[in-house]
Every structure is written in structure tokens, then in C-alpha cells.
Design a protein around this motif. Structure first.
Motif, short mmCIF file in Angstrom:
data_model
loop_
_atom_site.label_atom_id
_atom_site.label_comp_id
_atom_site.label_asym_id
_atom_site.label_seq_id
_atom_site.Cartn_x
_atom_site.Cartn_y
_atom_site.Cartn_z
N ASP A 1 23.43 19.73 9.82
CA ASP A 1 23.98 20.75 10.72
C ASP A 1 23.44 20.62 12.15
OD1 ASP A 1 21.43 21.38 9.88
OD2 ASP A 1 21.80 23.54 9.73
N LYS A 2 22.72 19.53 12.44
CA LYS A 2 22.18 19.35 13.80
C LYS A 2 22.45 17.93 14.27
CE LYS A 2 18.52 22.83 13.63
NZ LYS A 2 19.18 23.66 14.68
N LEU A 3 23.10 17.81 15.43
CA LEU A 3 23.39 16.49 15.95
C LEU A 3 22.12 15.81 16.45
CD1 LEU A 3 26.20 15.20 15.96
CD2 LEU A 3 26.17 15.38 18.43
N GLU B 1 31.58 16.71 10.51
CA GLU B 1 32.07 18.02 10.97
C GLU B 1 31.13 18.59 12.03
OE1 GLU B 1 34.42 19.37 6.87
OE2 GLU B 1 32.33 19.94 7.21
N THR B 2 29.82 18.35 11.86
CA THR B 2 28.86 18.77 12.88
C THR B 2 29.12 18.02 14.17
OG1 THR B 2 27.17 19.31 11.22
CG2 THR B 2 26.40 18.82 13.46
N TRP B 3 29.36 16.70 14.08
CA TRP B 3 29.69 15.91 15.26
C TRP B 3 30.96 16.45 15.94
CZ3 TRP B 3 34.33 13.28 15.74
CH2 TRP B 3 34.48 12.56 16.92
N ALA C 1 31.35 17.83 19.71
CA ALA C 1 32.26 17.20 20.66
C ALA C 1 33.21 18.22 21.27
CB ALA C 1 33.04 16.08 19.97
N GLU C 2 33.72 19.11 20.47
CA GLU C 2 34.65 20.12 20.96
C GLU C 2 33.99 21.07 21.95
OE1 GLU C 2 37.51 20.45 16.99
OE2 GLU C 2 35.80 21.80 17.24
N THR C 3 32.69 21.28 21.78
CA THR C 3 31.95 22.21 22.63
C THR C 3 31.40 21.55 23.89
OG1 THR C 3 31.30 23.47 20.67
CG2 THR C 3 30.05 23.87 22.70
N MET C 4 30.93 20.32 23.76
CA MET C 4 30.13 19.71 24.81
C MET C 4 30.86 18.69 25.69
SD MET C 4 27.34 21.32 24.38
CE MET C 4 26.35 20.40 25.57
N ILE C 5 31.91 18.07 25.21
CA ILE C 5 32.54 16.99 25.96
C ILE C 5 33.67 17.52 26.84
CG2 ILE C 5 33.85 14.84 25.77
CD1 ILE C 5 32.37 14.24 23.20
N PRO D 1 41.33 15.96 22.22
CA PRO D 1 41.91 14.64 21.95
C PRO D 1 40.84 13.60 21.67
CG PRO D 1 42.03 15.15 24.30
CD PRO D 1 41.56 16.39 23.63
N VAL D 2 40.90 12.99 20.51
CA VAL D 2 40.03 11.88 20.13
C VAL D 2 40.92 10.75 19.62
CG1 VAL D 2 38.20 11.09 18.57
CG2 VAL D 2 38.11 13.40 19.53
#
Length: 378
Positions: A203-205, A260-262, A266-270, A327-328
Motif C-alpha cells: 500500500d506504499k509506493l 493498484e497502489t501505483w 499516478a492518478e494523484t501525482m502525475i 491516460p496511460v
């Protein structure tokens, strides 16, 4: 539909024909399809087989696109010709999609296009191989090779967590971050059984993930370390969520949870207004034998995928990416790599006593991944 068209064109002297292709062996086809249904579809086909993913490897005398011995950023272990391999034909194959062409690689065009940019690869040693490949490809367009250097003076080795190469004439950075699991790997929590040495925090990147964000192109991969033998036996590593250690979670379930954690990160930070995000699927290996420990490198690609076009790891990657809110771009290389039984390092590495049917020779298959990547970015 054929009958409708035939009636509409009646009297016009035009014949309406119908082409009914069979099922194609893709992840989308297999998802949710029972074994009984697959068998019935195969039996209904005159050739008694599913169609292969569209595309093929074409022998091209203009390949390879660079000489690994003249590129200082290729690890010794991936330079198969320098390590004694005699048949160089494995480097002369290019991927040809059925209904289109991958643009011919032009280093100068790419360098100008990427002037002032930062490209970041994140993942395991297969990601590092693609990183090395891209640098060598682009160096063919640089006149003064001394203007290309590793920013910290590091030699290219497998254990360094960060490597960065600067094309100073173009202010272009191409970085690699070693993060084989994408999530945090550390000591086991207190009161764990004595035989548990480490834990993956699903649960932690990874704690270096903040360094990936400031980039223009971001390419991820993972999968080769996610095996029962590697995690549970060699590393004595188990899965942790919150403060709890889960000793019963299957590896593939742990991989899905980590991915799913990744995805959430990604959705939050990128910032996708700036950064183009890619995820490359699992690269087919060609181990064989009852214990999956035999490595036989062929001189030519296989004519069929022989079942290697499917991967449970790739299927999870595809499912997770499909559900993401940003988008990925998915680089689904599993089927195309399945043919390339000829492209592996085998015994032509820096350690010939340990055969290798997971990694690829350079130049070779990873160059094709980069040709596809660059075609998607132009």
C-alpha cells in the motif's frame, strides 16, 4: 449484414461478399472466456487453431541500428557478440505490424524533438535494458560522443538505484530508476516469524517515487521479480498492508495490489498535461523444461508463439491500466516477444556459467520497444 447489402445493391452488378475471420489469441479474447468456449471456437475453425496477434518479425539487412561495442552505456552482460556469440542474425529482425509500418528510426529527428526534455524509465533490469538501448540508438545522431555522459560519473551496473545520462548538446536527460517492485521493500514488521526477513509494503509506493514526477516521458515496467521462488524462498519476503503481514497472500494477488497502489499514486501525482505515461507489459521469457530452468537460444525467431503470448502478469497490468482515470499508454509487448526465442542472452553474458532466457541481447529486441515508443511520441 451481407444479405442487407446484397439487397441494397441488387441490379447494380456488384457482388456482396462476407469475410468472417476467426478468433485471435489476445488478452481481450481470453478475458472471461471459459476453456470450454475456447475449445469450441478452435474446433469450429477449419485450421483448428486461434489466429495469432497481427504482426511479424521481418529480416532486415539494415539492422542493427548501432554497434554495442561502440556504445559505452551497454552493460557487458548484454553485449552478446562481444561475449562470444557468433550468429549475429538475431539483431537483424524488425517488427512489422500487419496493417501499418513503424517509422524508420532517425536519431537526429528524435534528438531535436526531445531537446530540453527529461525521459524517465522506472522498473527492473528489463527497464534498464530498454534505457541502455534508447541511449545507444540516440548516440548514433551525436557527432561528439563526449557530450553524452552519466551525470554522476557512474559506470552502468545492475545494482545502482539511479542512473542518468545527459545529451548535453540537446539538454536531454534520460534517467533510469531501479524499482523492481514499484512499492516499498524493507524490513519485516516487529513480531514477524523469524524466517520472514523482509516485507513488501503493498500500500506504499517506492520511497524514491517523488523523483520520477518531474519528467516529460515516464515509462514503467515490473513483473520479473514477482515469483514465488524469488520472493518467498530466496528473499524470504512476504506482503504487508498497513501494519499487518499477510503470509498467505498469493504472489499474483500481491502484484495486483501493488499495481493498484501505483495506479492511485499516478492518478494523484502525475501532471498528464506535461507528462506522457507508458506501462510496458511482461516480456516473454523462453525458459523450458520440467523445472523451467532450461535455456535454449535458437538462431531464428520461432514461427509461432507456442503459448508464450499470454502472461498472467500482463493481464493484470492491462486490467489495472484500463481502469485508470488518467491516460496511460499500454505497450503490450508480450505477444511480439513470444516469437523471439533467438534474442536472449543465453550463455553469452558476463557470466556464461549461468544461462539467461529472460534478458535480451543488445542490440536486439529492446530496440524495437524503443522504436514503438518513439513512434508514439512523434
Amino acid at each position: 449484414m451481407r444479405k442487407i447489402v446484397a439487397k441494397e445493391l441488387k441490379g447494380a452488378g456488384i457482388t456482396a461478399n462476407c469475410v468472417a475471420p476467426g478468433s485471435i489469441a489476445t488478452d481481450m479474447f481470453f478475458e472471461g472466456t471459459t476453456e470450454e468456449t475456447i475449445k469450441n471456437m478452435v474446433d469450429a475453425c477449419p485450421l483448428r487453431q486461434l489466429g495469432e496477434p497481427e504482426g511479424s518479425w521481418i529480416y532486415d539487412k539494415n539492422y542493427p541500428l548501432y554497434d554495442a561495442s561502440k556504445c559505452p552505456f551497454v552493460e557487458r552482460g548484454f553485449n552478446c557478440l562481444a561475449n562470444g556469440r557468433k550468429d549475429g542474425g538475431y539483431a537483424k529482425w524488425r517488427w512489422k505490424p500487419k496493417n501499418c509500418d513503424i517509422p524508420r528510426f532517425d536519431a537526429r529527428i528524435i534528438l531535436e524533438k526531445f531537446r530540453g526534455k527529461r525521459v524517465v524509465f522506472v522498473g527492473d533490469s528489463l527497464s534498464r535494458t530498454q534505457w541502455e538501448s534508447l541511449i545507444c540508438l540516440l548516440m548514433t545522431g551525436v557527432e561528439d560522443k563526449n557530450t553524452v555522459y552519466e551525470v554522476k560519473g557512474h559506470k552502468i551496473t545492475k545494482n545502482i538505484r539511479f542512473l542518468g545520462v545527459l545529451f548535453s548538446s540537446f539538454n536531454l536527460r534520460i534517467d533510469f530508476y531501479r524499482s523492481v517492485f514499484l512499492v516499498q521493500h524493507g524490513p519485516a514488521p516487529r513480531l514477524s516469524p523469524k524466517w520472514v526477513k523482509t516485507a513488501l509494503r503493498l500500500d506504499k509506493l517506492d520511497d524514491i517515487s517523488h523523483e520520477w514526477i518531474d519528467s516529460d516521458v515516464l515509462i514503467f515496467n515490473s513483473g520479473h521479480w514477482w515469483t514465488k521462488s524469488r520472493l518467498f524462498h530466496e528473499m524470504r519476503c512476504y506482503f504487508q498492508v498497513g501494519n499487518s503481514l499477510n503470509l498467505a497472500m498469493p504472489v499474483i494477488t500481491g502484484f495486483k495490489r501493488a499495481l493498484e497502489t501505483w495506479a492511485s499514486w499516478a492518478e494523484t501525482m502525475i501532471n498528464t498535461n506535461r507528462t506522457r505515461v507508458f506501462f510496458r507489459t511482461f516480456e516473454s521469457t523462453h525458459w523450458s523444461g520440467k523445472k523451467w530452468n532450461t535455456c535454449k537460444v535458437t538462431q531464428r525467431p520461432w514461427s509461432k508463439t507456442n503459448g508464450r503470448e499470454r502472461s498472467s502478469v500482463s493481464e493484470i497490468i492491462i486490467k489495472v491500466v484500463k481502469k485508470m482515470r488518467i491516460p496511460v499508454t499500454l505497450m503490450h509487448v508480450t505477444p511480439m516477444c513470444a516469437f523471439r526465442s533467438d534474442g536472449h542472452v543465453g550463455r553469452w553474458s558476463d557470466n556464461p556459467n549461468v544461462p539467461d532466457c529472460s534478458h535480451w541481447c543488445l542490440p536486439g529486441v529492446p530496440d524495437t520497444w524503443n522504436e514503438i515508443l518513439l513512434s508514439l511520441l512523434l
